[in-house]
Motif scaffolding. Sequence first.
Motif, PDB file in Angstrom:
ATOM      1  N   VAL A  31       9.385   3.354  79.506  1.00 26.16           N
ATOM      2  CA  VAL A  31       8.451   4.344  80.036  1.00 26.16           C
ATOM      3  C   VAL A  31       7.085   4.070  80.697  1.00 26.16           C
ATOM      4  N   ASP A  32       6.985   4.592  81.481  1.00 22.83           N
ATOM      5  CA  ASP A  32       5.711   4.430  82.311  1.00 22.83           C
ATOM      6  C   ASP A  32       5.002   5.856  82.932  1.00 22.83           C
ATOM      7  N   GLU A  33       3.701   5.433  83.090  1.00 25.42           N
ATOM      8  CA  GLU A  33       3.034   6.783  83.607  1.00 25.42           C
ATOM      9  C   GLU A  33       2.114   6.539  84.895  1.00 25.42           C
ATOM     10  N   VAL A  45       4.983  11.099  83.627  1.00 30.14           N
ATOM     11  CA  VAL A  45       5.575   9.920  82.783  1.00 30.14           C
ATOM     12  C   VAL A  45       7.003  10.020  83.111  1.00 30.14           C
ATOM     13  N   ARG A 104       0.456  11.518  75.668  1.00 27.27           N
ATOM     14  CA  ARG A 104       1.564  11.681  74.568  1.00 27.27           C
ATOM     15  C   ARG A 104       2.493  12.882  74.830  1.00 27.27           C
ATOM     16  N   ALA A 107       4.891  12.087  77.729  1.00 25.51           N
ATOM     17  CA  ALA A 107       5.928  11.006  77.548  1.00 25.51           C
ATOM     18  C   ALA A 107       7.018  11.648  76.752  1.00 25.51           C
ATOM     19  N   LEU A 123       6.922   0.695  76.138  1.00 27.31           N
ATOM     20  CA  LEU A 123       5.894   1.326  76.819  1.00 27.31           C
ATOM     21  C   LEU A 123       5.064   0.077  77.446  1.00 27.31           C
ATOM     22  N   ASP A 124       4.698   0.501  78.748  1.00 26.08           N
ATOM     23  CA  ASP A 124       3.900  -0.496  79.260  1.00 26.08           C
ATOM     24  C   ASP A 124       2.554  -0.391  78.626  1.00 26.08           C
ATOM     25  N   ASN A 128       0.113   2.272  71.846  1.00 29.73           N
ATOM     26  CA  ASN A 128       1.182   3.283  71.627  1.00 29.73           C
ATOM     27  C   ASN A 128       0.720   4.489  71.897  1.00 29.73           C
ATOM     28  N   VAL A 143       8.935   2.541  69.130  1.00 31.19           N
ATOM     29  CA  VAL A 143       8.187   2.057  70.308  1.00 31.19           C
ATOM     30  C   VAL A 143       7.980   0.582  70.254  1.00 31.19           C
ATOM     31  N   THR A 145       5.281  -1.964  72.538  1.00 31.65           N
ATOM     32  CA  THR A 145       4.577  -1.824  73.516  1.00 31.65           C
ATOM     33  C   THR A 145       4.521  -3.409  74.102  1.00 31.65           C
ATOM     34  N   VAL A 156      11.388  -0.625  82.434  1.00 29.03           N
ATOM     35  CA  VAL A 156       9.967  -0.035  82.680  1.00 29.03           C
ATOM     36  C   VAL A 156       9.615  -0.078  84.326  1.00 29.03           C
TER      37      VAL A 156
END
Length: 235
Positions: A31-33, A45, A104, A107, A123-124, A128, A143, A145, A156
Amino acid sequence: MGTEDTPAPSGPDYAVEEQLTAAGAVRVAGVDEVGRGAWAGPVVVCAAVTRMDTPPEGLTDSKMLTPRRRTAIAEVLEDWLAAYAFGAAGPEEIDDVGMTEALRRAAVRALEALPERPDAVILDGAHNFLGDRAAADGRPWPVRTEIKADLRSVSVAAASVLAKVYRDTLMAGLGHEEYGFAANAGYPSPVHQDALRRLGPTPHHRLSWSYLDDLPEWRHLRKHRPEIEGQLSLI
């Protein structure tokens, strides 16, 4: 030391994913944003699940790639990945709930849009932002991180590239050429800042951001909420 003695930088691999699968995870989502520090547009996301096979050549953190190369890799990723999905939170939602909660929500939307729930999420970064809150099925997301996961993890990195291309395309399609969204994607470039001074914010701008404090003609539009004070743009 000559360049021939300098090892080439290695790309992302599956070390983190393999640790999670060894612990029992079957599906791992990276997951990345993108867009957290922009002044306009949504935060987006991407959640990406690989088949754990050889990644596309040149895959790495989206920030390390030219726009043309990002687009080319994104096109390959769309067929190469086992699954991927996007989630977003728009400027009004960001203003209403603050960036942490908006991130959040985006995601969770991405993860819940996947065809199958992942058994673990990478998660990058060190934070979290999914937290411990349950998803729609009542279970919290498991999760992991990882700092610089967009450089280290294939999943990612794939999410990073897809999220960036998706959001850049969205921003370019908003119009408002005088703000330069097609080039700056809503970040505070000189063109963007000049247009804000002259024309004020568009419906796509985040009105809780502190940039409005420096625009006397438009300062009255600033949204102040005590619980989100201090959440300034991160350029």
